[in-house]
Design a protein around this motif. Structure first.
Motif, PDB file in Angstrom:
ATOM      1  N   LEU A 223       0.806  -1.002  -0.040  1.00 37.22           N
ATOM      2  CA  LEU A 223       0.178   0.330  -0.138  1.00 37.22           C
ATOM      3  C   LEU A 223       0.700   1.252   0.155  1.00 37.22           C
ATOM      4  CD1 LEU A 223      -3.074  -0.860   1.931  1.00 37.22           C
ATOM      5  CD2 LEU A 223      -2.976  -0.842  -0.524  1.00 37.22           C
ATOM      6  N   LYS A 224       2.065   1.297   0.485  1.00 37.63           N
ATOM      7  CA  LYS A 224       3.385   2.361   0.001  1.00 37.63           C
ATOM      8  C   LYS A 224       3.371   2.553  -0.842  1.00 37.63           C
ATOM      9  CE  LYS A 224       4.808   1.852   5.281  1.00 37.63           C
ATOM     10  NZ  LYS A 224       6.199   1.303   6.102  1.00 37.63           N
ATOM     11  N   ARG A 225       2.638   1.661  -2.082  1.00 42.96           N
ATOM     12  CA  ARG A 225       3.287   2.431  -3.303  1.00 42.96           C
ATOM     13  C   ARG A 225       1.725   3.325  -3.797  1.00 42.96           C
ATOM     14  NH1 ARG A 225       3.028  -3.526  -4.913  1.00 42.96           N
ATOM     15  NH2 ARG A 225       2.323  -2.835  -7.412  1.00 42.96           N
ATOM     16  N   VAL A 226       0.929   3.078  -3.238  1.00 40.23           N
ATOM     17  CA  VAL A 226      -0.589   3.913  -3.544  1.00 40.23           C
ATOM     18  C   VAL A 226       0.426   5.318  -2.846  1.00 40.23           C
ATOM     19  CG1 VAL A 226      -2.523   4.302  -4.120  1.00 40.23           C
ATOM     20  CG2 VAL A 226      -1.460   1.916  -4.256  1.00 40.23           C
ATOM     21  N   ALA A 227       0.049   6.992  -3.667  1.00 45.47           N
ATOM     22  CA  ALA A 227       0.196   8.133  -3.128  1.00 45.47           C
ATOM     23  C   ALA A 227      -1.514   8.952  -3.373  1.00 45.47           C
ATOM     24  CB  ALA A 227       1.577   8.547  -3.557  1.00 45.47           C
ATOM     25  N   ASP A 228      -1.408   9.765  -2.261  1.00 44.34           N
ATOM     26  CA  ASP A 228      -2.306  10.714  -2.338  1.00 44.34           C
ATOM     27  C   ASP A 228      -2.205  11.964  -3.655  1.00 44.34           C
ATOM     28  OD1 ASP A 228      -3.125  13.239  -2.667  1.00 44.34           O
ATOM     29  OD2 ASP A 228      -4.289  12.884  -0.643  1.00 44.34           O
ATOM     30  N   PRO A 229      -2.815  11.763  -4.815  1.00 43.81           N
ATOM     31  CA  PRO A 229      -2.097  11.889  -5.965  1.00 43.81           C
ATOM     32  C   PRO A 229      -1.952  13.889  -5.263  1.00 43.81           C
ATOM     33  CG  PRO A 229      -4.664  11.679  -6.519  1.00 43.81           C
ATOM     34  CD  PRO A 229      -3.454  11.426  -5.003  1.00 43.81           C
TER      35      PRO A 229
ATOM     36  N   ILE B 139       2.419  11.862  -1.387  1.00 46.79           N
ATOM     37  CA  ILE B 139       2.787  11.159   0.148  1.00 46.79           C
ATOM     38  C   ILE B 139       1.951   9.515   0.172  1.00 46.79           C
ATOM     39  CG2 ILE B 139       2.971  10.936   2.313  1.00 46.79           C
ATOM     40  CD1 ILE B 139       3.171  13.942   2.197  1.00 46.79           C
ATOM     41  N   SER B 140       2.700   8.119   0.528  1.00 46.33           N
ATOM     42  CA  SER B 140       2.417   7.461   0.231  1.00 46.33           C
ATOM     43  C   SER B 140       0.936   7.204   1.245  1.00 46.33           C
ATOM     44  CB  SER B 140       2.802   6.306   1.173  1.00 46.33           C
ATOM     45  OG  SER B 140       3.179   5.659   2.383  1.00 46.33           O
ATOM     46  N   ILE B 141      -0.299   6.452   0.858  1.00 48.25           N
ATOM     47  CA  ILE B 141      -1.620   6.203   2.085  1.00 48.25           C
ATOM     48  C   ILE B 141      -1.275   5.702   3.053  1.00 48.25           C
ATOM     49  CG2 ILE B 141      -3.252   6.926  -0.171  1.00 48.25           C
ATOM     50  CD1 ILE B 141      -3.819   4.208   0.202  1.00 48.25           C
ATOM     51  N   VAL B 142      -0.019   5.010   3.598  1.00 46.84           N
ATOM     52  CA  VAL B 142      -0.292   4.881   4.664  1.00 46.84           C
ATOM     53  C   VAL B 142       0.770   5.746   5.600  1.00 46.84           C
ATOM     54  CG1 VAL B 142       1.365   3.126   6.104  1.00 46.84           C
ATOM     55  CG2 VAL B 142       0.400   2.491   3.499  1.00 46.84           C
ATOM     56  N   ASP B 143       1.988   6.518   5.095  1.00 44.53           N
ATOM     57  CA  ASP B 143       2.705   7.701   5.802  1.00 44.53           C
ATOM     58  C   ASP B 143       1.314   8.549   5.993  1.00 44.53           C
ATOM     59  OD1 ASP B 143       4.879   5.870   5.509  1.00 44.53           O
ATOM     60  OD2 ASP B 143       4.999   7.776   3.686  1.00 44.53           O
ATOM     61  N   MET B 144       0.267   8.820   5.180  1.00 44.11           N
ATOM     62  CA  MET B 144      -0.596   9.974   6.045  1.00 44.11           C
ATOM     63  C   MET B 144      -1.338   9.230   6.526  1.00 44.11           C
ATOM     64  SD  MET B 144      -1.397  11.700   2.323  1.00 44.11           S
ATOM     65  CE  MET B 144      -2.506  13.320   3.015  1.00 44.11           C
ATOM     66  N   GLY B 145      -1.401   8.002   6.513  1.00 45.44           N
ATOM     67  CA  GLY B 145      -2.364   7.881   8.174  1.00 45.44           C
ATOM     68  C   GLY B 145      -4.521   7.355   7.367  1.00 45.44           C
ATOM     69  N   LEU B 146      -3.913   7.035   6.023  1.00 52.35           N
ATOM     70  CA  LEU B 146      -5.531   6.785   5.429  1.00 52.35           C
ATOM     71  C   LEU B 146      -5.876   5.666   5.709  1.00 52.35           C
ATOM     72  CD1 LEU B 146      -4.901   8.781   2.523  1.00 52.35           C
ATOM     73  CD2 LEU B 146      -5.571   9.330   4.949  1.00 52.35           C
TER      74      LEU B 146
ATOM     75  N   LYS C 280     -14.105   5.064   4.126  1.00 51.56           N
ATOM     76  CA  LYS C 280     -15.131   5.816   5.434  1.00 51.56           C
ATOM     77  C   LYS C 280     -14.941   7.283   5.664  1.00 51.56           C
ATOM     78  CE  LYS C 280     -15.365   1.628   8.506  1.00 51.56           C
ATOM     79  NZ  LYS C 280     -15.406   0.774   9.788  1.00 51.56           N
ATOM     80  N   GLY C 281     -15.387   7.950   6.260  1.00 50.31           N
ATOM     81  CA  GLY C 281     -15.047   9.180   6.264  1.00 50.31           C
ATOM     82  C   GLY C 281     -15.837   9.867   5.151  1.00 50.31           C
ATOM     83  N   HIS C 282     -16.469   9.368   3.677  1.00 49.43           N
ATOM     84  CA  HIS C 282     -16.320  10.229   2.421  1.00 49.43           C
ATOM     85  C   HIS C 282     -17.805  10.138   2.725  1.00 49.43           C
ATOM     86  CE1 HIS C 282     -17.042  11.642  -1.631  1.00 49.43           C
ATOM     87  NE2 HIS C 282     -14.969  11.778  -2.034  1.00 49.43           N
TER      88      HIS C 282
ATOM     89  N   LEU D 101      -9.577   2.570   3.771  1.00 53.46           N
ATOM     90  CA  LEU D 101      -9.120   3.882   3.615  1.00 53.46           C
ATOM     91  C   LEU D 101      -9.886   4.940   4.229  1.00 53.46           C
ATOM     92  CD1 LEU D 101      -7.380   4.615   0.546  1.00 53.46           C
ATOM     93  CD2 LEU D 101      -9.453   5.964   1.652  1.00 53.46           C
ATOM     94  N   THR D 102      -9.793   5.677   4.836  1.00 58.22           N
ATOM     95  CA  THR D 102     -10.033   7.568   5.234  1.00 58.22           C
ATOM     96  C   THR D 102      -9.576   8.166   4.739  1.00 58.22           C
ATOM     97  OG1 THR D 102     -11.097   6.209   7.431  1.00 58.22           O
ATOM     98  CG2 THR D 102     -10.986   8.901   6.926  1.00 58.22           C
ATOM     99  N   PRO D 103     -10.516   9.213   4.157  1.00 66.25           N
ATOM    100  CA  PRO D 103      -9.194  10.364   3.234  1.00 66.25           C
ATOM    101  C   PRO D 103      -9.446  11.718   4.517  1.00 66.25           C
ATOM    102  CG  PRO D 103     -11.571  10.225   2.124  1.00 66.25           C
ATOM    103  CD  PRO D 103     -11.331   9.001   3.205  1.00 66.25           C
ATOM    104  N   THR D 104      -8.075  12.457   3.866  1.00 69.61           N
ATOM    105  CA  THR D 104      -8.546  13.475   4.859  1.00 69.61           C
ATOM    106  C   THR D 104      -9.607  14.396   4.739  1.00 69.61           C
ATOM    107  OG1 THR D 104      -6.717  14.681   3.017  1.00 69.61           O
ATOM    108  CG2 THR D 104      -5.950  13.339   4.734  1.00 69.61           C
ATOM    109  N   ASN D 105     -10.320  14.744   3.593  1.00 66.73           N
ATOM    110  CA  ASN D 105     -11.792  15.698   3.517  1.00 66.73           C
ATOM    111  C   ASN D 105     -12.373  14.751   2.980  1.00 66.73           C
ATOM    112  OD1 ASN D 105     -13.029  16.966   1.652  1.00 66.73           O
ATOM    113  ND2 ASN D 105     -11.368  18.272   1.099  1.00 66.73           N
ATOM    114  N   PRO D 106     -13.651  14.745   3.573  1.00 66.20           N
ATOM    115  CA  PRO D 106     -14.771  14.344   3.084  1.00 66.20           C
ATOM    116  C   PRO D 106     -15.389  14.339   1.711  1.00 66.20           C
ATOM    117  CG  PRO D 106     -14.983  15.855   4.654  1.00 66.20           C
ATOM    118  CD  PRO D 106     -13.812  15.930   4.400  1.00 66.20           C
TER     119      PRO D 106
END
Length: 99
Positions: A11-17, A21-28, A79-81, A44-49
């Protein structure tokens, strides 16, 4: 058998476009479960709904985990969108399942 660490490393190979930054490192990524039967699930919980990239990130996450040896099925739940029901239906309608 695939491990939780294997899943997180993939999952660290997937980044927030937007952030690059990877979705793992962002805590998503949360609730990672790996069954002995090769079924993997996580949320997967996005930072913005209203994040417009969540479907792209969730689909990418599903794809990279499905490539792991020993993984038979991947279930991603957003979740959270504000459109999580629709997004989860789309994700569930396109199962990646290996025989």
């Amino acid at each position: 058998m695939v491990s939780k660490d294997d899943v997180l490393n993939a999952l660290k190979r997937v980044a927030d476009p937007h952030m690059g930054i990877s979705i793992v490192d962002m805590g998503l990524i949360n609730d990672v479960e790996v069954g002995e039967d090769g079924n993997v699930s996580f949320t997967l919980t996005p930072t913005n709904p209203g994040c417009m990239s969540v479907i792209h990130m969730a689909g990418g996450a599903k794809h990279v985990v499905s490539e792991l040896e020993g993984v038979k099925k991947v279930n991603v739940t957003v979740k959270g969108h504000m459109m999580e029901d629709d997004i989860n239906k789309i994700l569930g309608d396109e199962p990646i399942e290996k025989k």
